[in-house]
Write a protein that holds these residues in place. Structure first.
Motif, PDB file in Angstrom:
ATOM      1  N   TYR A 159       0.545  -1.059  -0.036  1.00  0.00           N
ATOM      2  CA  TYR A 159      -0.018  -0.191  -0.057  1.00  0.00           C
ATOM      3  C   TYR A 159       0.682   1.257   0.473  1.00  0.00           C
ATOM      4  CZ  TYR A 159      -3.615  -2.908   0.595  1.00  0.00           C
ATOM      5  OH  TYR A 159      -4.662  -4.271   1.534  1.00  0.00           O
ATOM      6  N   TRP A 160       1.773   1.258   0.870  1.00  0.00           N
ATOM      7  CA  TRP A 160       3.022   1.935   0.553  1.00  0.00           C
ATOM      8  C   TRP A 160       3.922   2.540  -0.510  1.00  0.00           C
ATOM      9  CZ3 TRP A 160       8.113   1.801  -0.289  1.00  0.00           C
ATOM     10  CH2 TRP A 160       9.047   3.161  -0.438  1.00  0.00           C
ATOM     11  N   LEU A 161       3.881   1.243  -1.408  1.00  0.00           N
ATOM     12  CA  LEU A 161       4.660   1.252  -2.375  1.00  0.00           C
ATOM     13  C   LEU A 161       3.339   2.469  -3.501  1.00  0.00           C
ATOM     14  CD1 LEU A 161       6.638   0.832  -4.053  1.00  0.00           C
ATOM     15  CD2 LEU A 161       6.591  -1.490  -5.037  1.00  0.00           C
ATOM     16  N   GLU A 162       2.026   1.222  -3.521  1.00  0.00           N
ATOM     17  CA  GLU A 162       0.793   2.546  -4.446  1.00  0.00           C
ATOM     18  C   GLU A 162       1.073   3.644  -4.497  1.00  0.00           C
ATOM     19  OE1 GLU A 162      -2.730  -0.050  -5.150  1.00  0.00           O
ATOM     20  OE2 GLU A 162      -2.210   0.099  -3.416  1.00  0.00           O
ATOM     21  N   GLN A 163       0.895   4.479  -2.688  1.00  0.00           N
ATOM     22  CA  GLN A 163       1.280   5.847  -2.795  1.00  0.00           C
ATOM     23  C   GLN A 163       2.256   6.318  -3.204  1.00  0.00           C
ATOM     24  OE1 GLN A 163       0.895   5.200   1.739  1.00  0.00           O
ATOM     25  NE2 GLN A 163      -1.020   6.761   1.621  1.00  0.00           N
ATOM     26  N   LEU A 164       3.299   5.601  -3.242  1.00  0.00           N
ATOM     27  CA  LEU A 164       5.498   6.010  -3.922  1.00  0.00           C
ATOM     28  C   LEU A 164       4.213   6.522  -5.456  1.00  0.00           C
ATOM     29  CD1 LEU A 164       7.177   7.289  -3.230  1.00  0.00           C
ATOM     30  CD2 LEU A 164       8.682   4.483  -3.746  1.00  0.00           C
ATOM     31  N   VAL A 165       4.125   5.175  -6.058  1.00  0.00           N
ATOM     32  CA  VAL A 165       3.751   5.196  -7.377  1.00  0.00           C
ATOM     33  C   VAL A 165       2.792   6.646  -7.766  1.00  0.00           C
ATOM     34  CG1 VAL A 165       2.579   4.490  -9.312  1.00  0.00           C
ATOM     35  CG2 VAL A 165       4.537   3.050  -7.959  1.00  0.00           C
ATOM     36  N   GLU A 166       2.456   6.723  -7.240  1.00  0.00           N
ATOM     37  CA  GLU A 166       1.260   8.169  -7.128  1.00  0.00           C
ATOM     38  C   GLU A 166       2.348   8.579  -6.732  1.00  0.00           C
ATOM     39  OE1 GLU A 166      -1.707   9.827  -8.006  1.00  0.00           O
ATOM     40  OE2 GLU A 166      -1.808   8.011  -8.806  1.00  0.00           O
ATOM     41  N   GLY A 167       2.842   9.368  -5.631  1.00  0.00           N
ATOM     42  CA  GLY A 167       3.843  10.730  -6.006  1.00  0.00           C
ATOM     43  C   GLY A 167       4.585  11.032  -6.471  1.00  0.00           C
ATOM     44  N   ILE A 168       5.032   9.487  -7.603  1.00  0.00           N
ATOM     45  CA  ILE A 168       5.515   9.852  -8.805  1.00  0.00           C
ATOM     46  C   ILE A 168       4.960  10.660  -9.941  1.00  0.00           C
ATOM     47  CG2 ILE A 168       7.376   8.555 -10.320  1.00  0.00           C
ATOM     48  CD1 ILE A 168       8.244   6.926  -7.869  1.00  0.00           C
ATOM     49  N   ARG A 169       4.019   9.821 -10.102  1.00  0.00           N
ATOM     50  CA  ARG A 169       2.548  10.199 -10.817  1.00  0.00           C
ATOM     51  C   ARG A 169       2.549  11.511 -10.828  1.00  0.00           C
ATOM     52  NH1 ARG A 169       0.409   4.529 -11.502  1.00  0.00           N
ATOM     53  NH2 ARG A 169       1.622   3.850 -13.963  1.00  0.00           N
ATOM     54  N   ASN A 170       1.916  12.182  -9.318  1.00  0.00           N
ATOM     55  CA  ASN A 170       1.539  13.027  -9.785  1.00  0.00           C
ATOM     56  C   ASN A 170       2.337  14.064  -9.455  1.00  0.00           C
ATOM     57  OD1 ASN A 170       1.962  12.977  -6.747  1.00  0.00           O
ATOM     58  ND2 ASN A 170      -0.629  12.357  -6.454  1.00  0.00           N
ATOM     59  N   GLY A 171       3.734  13.745  -9.558  1.00  0.00           N
ATOM     60  CA  GLY A 171       5.080  14.268  -9.408  1.00  0.00           C
ATOM     61  C   GLY A 171       5.124  15.354  -7.454  1.00  0.00           C
ATOM     62  N   LYS A 172       4.103  14.912  -6.682  1.00  0.00           N
ATOM     63  CA  LYS A 172       4.669  15.218  -5.077  1.00  0.00           C
ATOM     64  C   LYS A 172       5.918  14.839  -4.926  1.00  0.00           C
ATOM     65  CE  LYS A 172      -0.565  16.004  -3.804  1.00  0.00           C
ATOM     66  NZ  LYS A 172      -1.189  16.024  -4.095  1.00  0.00           N
ATOM     67  N   ILE A 173       6.461  13.896  -5.209  1.00  0.00           N
ATOM     68  CA  ILE A 173       7.584  13.093  -4.710  1.00  0.00           C
ATOM     69  C   ILE A 173       8.754  14.344  -5.133  1.00  0.00           C
ATOM     70  CG2 ILE A 173       8.370  11.833  -6.976  1.00  0.00           C
ATOM     71  CD1 ILE A 173       9.823   9.850  -4.685  1.00  0.00           C
ATOM     72  N   PHE A 174       8.468  15.207  -5.909  1.00  0.00           N
ATOM     73  CA  PHE A 174       9.802  16.010  -6.606  1.00  0.00           C
ATOM     74  C   PHE A 174       9.583  16.687  -5.297  1.00  0.00           C
ATOM     75  CE2 PHE A 174       8.920  13.667 -10.162  1.00  0.00           C
ATOM     76  CZ  PHE A 174      10.409  12.867 -10.526  1.00  0.00           C
TER      77      PHE A 174
END
Length: 186
Positions: A159-174
């Motif tokens: 579930y955390w990895l899903e959130q990471l993927v979403e954070g990368i896709r929507n740019g929030k990780i950056f």
């Protein structure tokens, strides 16, 4: 072409080969064959290429080139492009490694999440059946319970990895880890 230009051109090609080899080796680390990684590396240095141009540069068969390009397209790091005056398909590689990272790893991690959550979904009812069975020993039921809890605990990671993927896709990780500003003076 002067002898100095010729030597400089050979040095440029040598430097490009070093980077291409490194990209091929890196992609091999992540489950993409080295030859497909070398193909990406070669395309990285070109504006666009046809399958024939790829084949000539890499000395691979046209079917191998086609398969490699399709694999890179699956990761969305190579796209078909248009070349005026040519009827042949041309392809261009993603040049921005931040975009490459986003596209390449999200697809791999999304696959990991889906594979493992589906396996857990299939395995847990089997464990539950054994845990609730009066026909097996307490020892076997305890083992099934431990394993059930172990895979249940692993869901938090997926579930955390899903959130990471979403954070990368929507740019929030950056936002949390901003890419460095490109400084042309470096």
């Amino acid at each position: 072409m002067s002898q100095n230009d010729e030597q400089a051109r050979e040095s440029v090609d040598q430097a490009k080969d070093i980077v291409i080899e490194s990209l091929g080796e890196t992609m091999d680390l992540y489950g993409v064959t080295r030859s497909v990684g070398n193909l990406y590396g070669t395309m990285y240095f070109e504006e666009s290429m046809t399958l024939d141009e790829m084949r000539e540069k890499l000395k691979m068969s046209k079917p191998s080139m086609s398969t490699g390009v399709k694999k890179l397209q699956e990761f969305d790091i190579v796209k078909q492009s248009f070349r005026r005056g040519s009827r042949k398909q041309t392809f261009v590689a993603e040049k921005d490694f931040f975009s490459f990272f986003s596209k390449f790893f999200t697809k791999k991690w999304e696959r990991e999440v889906n594979l493992n959550l589906e396996a857990i979904k299939e395995a847990q009812p089997i464990f539950e059946e054994i845990m609730n069975s009066e026909d097996v020993s307490e020892e076997v039921r305890d083992e099934a319970r431990e394993l059930y809890e172990q895979v249940e605990y692993s869901k938090a990671y997926y579930y955390w990895l899903e959130q990471l993927v979403e954070g990368i896709r929507n740019g929030k990780i950056f936002e949390a880890f901003p890419p460095p500003e490109h400084n042309k003076n470096k």
